[in-house]
Design a protein around this motif. Structure first.
Motif, PDB file in Angstrom:
ATOM      1  N   HIS A 158     116.738 -71.741 -19.322  1.00 46.73           N
ATOM      2  CA  HIS A 158     116.794 -70.164 -19.710  1.00 46.73           C
ATOM      3  C   HIS A 158     115.779 -69.176 -18.516  1.00 46.73           C
ATOM      4  O   HIS A 158     114.934 -69.487 -18.572  1.00 46.73           O
ATOM      5  CB  HIS A 158     116.504 -69.450 -20.673  1.00 46.73           C
ATOM      6  CG  HIS A 158     116.887 -67.978 -21.188  1.00 46.73           C
ATOM      7  ND1 HIS A 158     118.008 -67.958 -21.751  1.00 46.73           N
ATOM      8  CD2 HIS A 158     116.186 -66.927 -20.578  1.00 46.73           C
ATOM      9  CE1 HIS A 158     118.224 -66.530 -21.467  1.00 46.73           C
ATOM     10  NE2 HIS A 158     116.874 -65.604 -21.731  1.00 46.73           N
ATOM     11  N   ASP A 159     116.912 -68.791 -17.129  1.00 49.13           N
ATOM     12  CA  ASP A 159     115.914 -68.774 -15.931  1.00 49.13           C
ATOM     13  C   ASP A 159     116.640 -67.789 -16.094  1.00 49.13           C
ATOM     14  O   ASP A 159     116.751 -66.659 -16.700  1.00 49.13           O
ATOM     15  CB  ASP A 159     116.373 -69.354 -14.904  1.00 49.13           C
ATOM     16  CG  ASP A 159     117.928 -69.223 -14.307  1.00 49.13           C
ATOM     17  OD1 ASP A 159     118.584 -68.665 -15.295  1.00 49.13           O
ATOM     18  OD2 ASP A 159     118.250 -69.585 -13.388  1.00 49.13           O
ATOM     19  N   ILE A 160     115.726 -66.596 -14.985  1.00 47.68           N
ATOM     20  CA  ILE A 160     115.865 -65.504 -14.534  1.00 47.68           C
ATOM     21  C   ILE A 160     117.040 -65.013 -14.316  1.00 47.68           C
ATOM     22  O   ILE A 160     117.318 -63.519 -14.987  1.00 47.68           O
ATOM     23  CB  ILE A 160     114.075 -64.836 -13.147  1.00 47.68           C
ATOM     24  CG1 ILE A 160     114.551 -63.622 -13.066  1.00 47.68           C
ATOM     25  CG2 ILE A 160     115.370 -65.539 -11.987  1.00 47.68           C
ATOM     26  CD1 ILE A 160     113.306 -62.961 -14.705  1.00 47.68           C
ATOM     27  N   VAL A 161     117.893 -65.776 -13.921  1.00 47.50           N
ATOM     28  CA  VAL A 161     119.701 -65.375 -14.078  1.00 47.50           C
ATOM     29  C   VAL A 161     119.716 -64.975 -15.263  1.00 47.50           C
ATOM     30  O   VAL A 161     120.208 -64.091 -15.466  1.00 47.50           O
ATOM     31  CB  VAL A 161     119.927 -66.070 -12.681  1.00 47.50           C
ATOM     32  CG1 VAL A 161     121.589 -65.650 -12.845  1.00 47.50           C
ATOM     33  CG2 VAL A 161     119.280 -65.850 -11.635  1.00 47.50           C
ATOM     34  N   ALA A 162     119.602 -65.778 -16.878  1.00 45.32           N
ATOM     35  CA  ALA A 162     120.004 -65.820 -17.742  1.00 45.32           C
ATOM     36  C   ALA A 162     119.933 -65.051 -18.394  1.00 45.32           C
ATOM     37  O   ALA A 162     120.092 -63.792 -19.086  1.00 45.32           O
ATOM     38  CB  ALA A 162     119.942 -66.782 -18.132  1.00 45.32           C
ATOM     39  N   ALA A 163     118.022 -64.372 -17.849  1.00 43.11           N
ATOM     40  CA  ALA A 163     117.333 -62.863 -18.660  1.00 43.11           C
ATOM     41  C   ALA A 163     118.087 -61.963 -17.358  1.00 43.11           C
ATOM     42  O   ALA A 163     117.627 -60.300 -17.998  1.00 43.11           O
ATOM     43  CB  ALA A 163     116.260 -63.260 -18.073  1.00 43.11           C
ATOM     44  N   GLU A 164     118.922 -61.341 -16.911  1.00 44.54           N
ATOM     45  CA  GLU A 164     119.436 -60.621 -16.407  1.00 44.54           C
ATOM     46  C   GLU A 164     118.042 -59.780 -15.040  1.00 44.54           C
ATOM     47  O   GLU A 164     118.149 -59.065 -15.069  1.00 44.54           O
ATOM     48  CB  GLU A 164     120.702 -59.171 -16.795  1.00 44.54           C
ATOM     49  CG  GLU A 164     121.518 -60.397 -18.044  1.00 44.54           C
ATOM     50  CD  GLU A 164     122.282 -59.412 -18.495  1.00 44.54           C
ATOM     51  OE1 GLU A 164     122.192 -58.300 -18.578  1.00 44.54           O
ATOM     52  OE2 GLU A 164     123.266 -59.744 -19.051  1.00 44.54           O
ATOM     53  N   PHE A 165     117.288 -60.619 -14.961  1.00 40.93           N
ATOM     54  CA  PHE A 165     115.983 -60.193 -14.039  1.00 40.93           C
ATOM     55  C   PHE A 165     115.824 -59.448 -14.741  1.00 40.93           C
ATOM     56  O   PHE A 165     114.613 -58.887 -14.064  1.00 40.93           O
ATOM     57  CB  PHE A 165     116.828 -59.704 -12.782  1.00 40.93           C
ATOM     58  CG  PHE A 165     117.837 -60.356 -12.186  1.00 40.93           C
ATOM     59  CD1 PHE A 165     117.074 -61.530 -11.485  1.00 40.93           C
ATOM     60  CD2 PHE A 165     119.502 -60.754 -12.510  1.00 40.93           C
ATOM     61  CE1 PHE A 165     118.199 -62.237 -10.215  1.00 40.93           C
ATOM     62  CE2 PHE A 165     119.634 -61.260 -11.399  1.00 40.93           C
ATOM     63  CZ  PHE A 165     119.384 -62.201 -10.883  1.00 40.93           C
ATOM     64  N   HIS A 166     115.376 -59.609 -16.804  1.00 42.62           N
ATOM     65  CA  HIS A 166     114.592 -59.252 -17.388  1.00 42.62           C
ATOM     66  C   HIS A 166     113.102 -59.734 -16.848  1.00 42.62           C
ATOM     67  O   HIS A 166     113.681 -60.661 -18.124  1.00 42.62           O
ATOM     68  CB  HIS A 166     114.866 -58.561 -18.317  1.00 42.62           C
ATOM     69  CG  HIS A 166     116.351 -57.041 -18.196  1.00 42.62           C
ATOM     70  ND1 HIS A 166     115.272 -55.925 -18.722  1.00 42.62           N
ATOM     71  CD2 HIS A 166     117.095 -57.136 -17.793  1.00 42.62           C
ATOM     72  CE1 HIS A 166     116.696 -55.478 -17.814  1.00 42.62           C
ATOM     73  NE2 HIS A 166     117.705 -56.524 -18.215  1.00 42.62           N
ATOM     74  N   PRO A 167     112.070 -60.500 -16.815  1.00 44.95           N
ATOM     75  CA  PRO A 167     111.723 -61.501 -16.663  1.00 44.95           C
ATOM     76  C   PRO A 167     109.805 -61.243 -18.336  1.00 44.95           C
ATOM     77  O   PRO A 167     110.099 -60.236 -18.435  1.00 44.95           O
ATOM     78  CB  PRO A 167     109.977 -61.315 -15.336  1.00 44.95           C
ATOM     79  CG  PRO A 167     110.134 -59.581 -15.326  1.00 44.95           C
ATOM     80  CD  PRO A 167     111.895 -59.150 -15.678  1.00 44.95           C
ATOM     81  N   LYS A 168     109.851 -62.186 -18.385  1.00 45.82           N
ATOM     82  CA  LYS A 168     108.713 -62.256 -19.404  1.00 45.82           C
ATOM     83  C   LYS A 168     107.803 -61.191 -18.349  1.00 45.82           C
ATOM     84  O   LYS A 168     107.188 -61.386 -17.397  1.00 45.82           O
ATOM     85  CB  LYS A 168     108.289 -64.081 -19.636  1.00 45.82           C
ATOM     86  CG  LYS A 168     109.277 -64.564 -20.458  1.00 45.82           C
ATOM     87  CD  LYS A 168     108.363 -66.085 -20.528  1.00 45.82           C
ATOM     88  CE  LYS A 168     108.236 -67.180 -18.982  1.00 45.82           C
ATOM     89  NZ  LYS A 168     108.244 -68.188 -19.297  1.00 45.82           N
ATOM     90  N   PRO A 169     106.809 -60.703 -19.941  1.00 49.23           N
ATOM     91  CA  PRO A 169     106.522 -60.584 -20.929  1.00 49.23           C
ATOM     92  C   PRO A 169     107.108 -59.718 -21.927  1.00 49.23           C
ATOM     93  O   PRO A 169     106.250 -59.628 -22.368  1.00 49.23           O
ATOM     94  CB  PRO A 169     104.866 -60.666 -21.159  1.00 49.23           C
ATOM     95  CG  PRO A 169     104.751 -59.160 -19.710  1.00 49.23           C
ATOM     96  CD  PRO A 169     105.459 -60.150 -18.763  1.00 49.23           C
ATOM     97  N   THR A 170     108.402 -58.927 -21.325  1.00 44.77           N
ATOM     98  CA  THR A 170     108.868 -58.347 -21.801  1.00 44.77           C
ATOM     99  C   THR A 170     109.342 -58.302 -22.740  1.00 44.77           C
ATOM    100  O   THR A 170     109.398 -59.359 -23.432  1.00 44.77           O
ATOM    101  CB  THR A 170     109.627 -56.662 -21.191  1.00 44.77           C
ATOM    102  OG1 THR A 170     110.883 -58.007 -20.776  1.00 44.77           O
ATOM    103  CG2 THR A 170     109.423 -56.659 -19.454  1.00 44.77           C
ATOM    104  N   GLN A 171     109.450 -57.457 -24.128  1.00 45.16           N
ATOM    105  CA  GLN A 171     110.050 -57.742 -25.659  1.00 45.16           C
ATOM    106  C   GLN A 171     111.879 -57.905 -24.885  1.00 45.16           C
ATOM    107  O   GLN A 171     112.319 -58.925 -25.884  1.00 45.16           O
ATOM    108  CB  GLN A 171     110.029 -56.507 -26.820  1.00 45.16           C
ATOM    109  CG  GLN A 171     110.668 -56.989 -28.077  1.00 45.16           C
ATOM    110  CD  GLN A 171     109.368 -57.244 -29.422  1.00 45.16           C
ATOM    111  OE1 GLN A 171     108.816 -56.525 -29.280  1.00 45.16           O
ATOM    112  NE2 GLN A 171     110.445 -56.763 -30.305  1.00 45.16           N
ATOM    113  N   GLU A 172     112.210 -57.374 -24.360  1.00 39.04           N
ATOM    114  CA  GLU A 172     113.502 -57.443 -23.877  1.00 39.04           C
ATOM    115  C   GLU A 172     113.883 -58.973 -23.575  1.00 39.04           C
ATOM    116  O   GLU A 172     115.297 -59.163 -24.140  1.00 39.04           O
ATOM    117  CB  GLU A 172     114.172 -55.798 -22.846  1.00 39.04           C
ATOM    118  CG  GLU A 172     115.492 -56.223 -22.365  1.00 39.04           C
ATOM    119  CD  GLU A 172     115.906 -55.200 -21.594  1.00 39.04           C
ATOM    120  OE1 GLU A 172     116.779 -55.155 -21.008  1.00 39.04           O
ATOM    121  OE2 GLU A 172     114.820 -54.276 -21.076  1.00 39.04           O
ATOM    122  N   ALA A 173     113.135 -59.215 -22.587  1.00 37.17           N
ATOM    123  CA  ALA A 173     113.388 -60.673 -21.918  1.00 37.17           C
ATOM    124  C   ALA A 173     113.054 -61.454 -23.360  1.00 37.17           C
ATOM    125  O   ALA A 173     114.258 -62.332 -22.796  1.00 37.17           O
ATOM    126  CB  ALA A 173     112.435 -60.639 -20.858  1.00 37.17           C
TER     127      ALA A 173
END
Length: 245
Positions: free
Chosen positions: A148-163
């Motif tokens: 699960h990379d930053i693209v799959a995360a739609e560029f919402h990075p750790k450490p946010t809860q949304e990510a």
């Protein structure tokens, strides 16, 4: 070489919570490979060079912006996307074009990960291509069900809860039955709050090139359940390989 070829690690206390874990989530950089390797230093330098060229700034000024965005937005890329409308694919391709020749296979860690019961996932703020290249070099690509990379995360990075919520939803992970392994304590706060068992992977002495001092904050925080300087040894004690002994 089998896991039984390695010396048994010393007893580890407080790992009973892992009995309910069926999903094992690992960060990539400085977690699945030893932090003394220069991969992160290479990535860090390439980010600085990219930002320097993009904004027409001297490298030292670009570095200040790079770290400011990293701290405020979770990744330097996220800051560049928000502040400068940077197109992410070119940035990711540039910063992850690193030399992996110094990265050796890790058979002991690979065996320990393979022995874990359940699903193994990599969750990184980097790119899947970079993750796959590193995992292949380490000899453990086949042990992970997904990256699960930053693209799959739609560029919402750790450490946010949304990510993290996006990650859990994407892979159907029950946080109450999952463990998270990270080299940055701040990336464990949300997983702990969601119910995951958290493990901070640290280098001996806490000294790593290309890291800021604030990145080491939080080791003693309540959201860090376990700390280890030896990930392979830690995993061997959590779920000893069937042929051990």
């Amino acid at each position: 070489m089998t896991a039984s070829s390695f010396p048994a690690p010393p007893p580890l206390e407080g790992t009973g919570a892992f009995g309910q874990v069926d999903t094992w989530v690992f960060d990539l950089d400085n977690t699945l490979y030893p932090a003394h390797h220069d991969l992160w230093a290479q990535i860090d330098a390439r980010m600085k060079a990219y930002i320097s060229q993009l904004l027409g700034l001297p490298p030292d000024e670009a570095f200040v912006i790079q770290k400011d965005y990293y701290r405020r937005y979770g990744t330097s890329l996220r800051g560049l996307m928000i502040e400068h409308k940077v197109e992410p694919s070119a940035f990711l391709a540039h910063v992850h074009d690193v030399d992996l020749t110094g990265l050796d296979a890790a058979p002991r860690l690979a065996a320990a990960i393979e022995a874990l019961p359940g699903t193994k996932l990599v969750y990184t703020n980097g790119s899947e291509r970079h993750a796959r290249n590193v995992l292949e070099k380490l000899g453990m690509d086949a042990h992970f069900a997904a990256v699960h990379d930053i693209v799959a995360a739609e560029f919402h990075p750790k450490p946010t809860q949304e990510a993290y919520q996006r990650f859990l939803d994407a892979h159907g992970v029950d946080p109450a039955r999952a463990a998270m392994f990270e080299d940055l304590a701040r990336n464990l706060e949300v997983p702990h709050r969601l119910g995951m068992v958290t493990v901070l992977v640290v280098p001996p002495g806490q000294t790593v090139a290309a890291r800021e001092s604030w990145e080491f904050e939080g080791r003693e925080a309540a959201y860090v359940d376990h700390v280890t300087e030896d990930l392979a040894g830690f995993l061997e004690q959590v779920a000893p390989p069937a042929d051990a002994g």
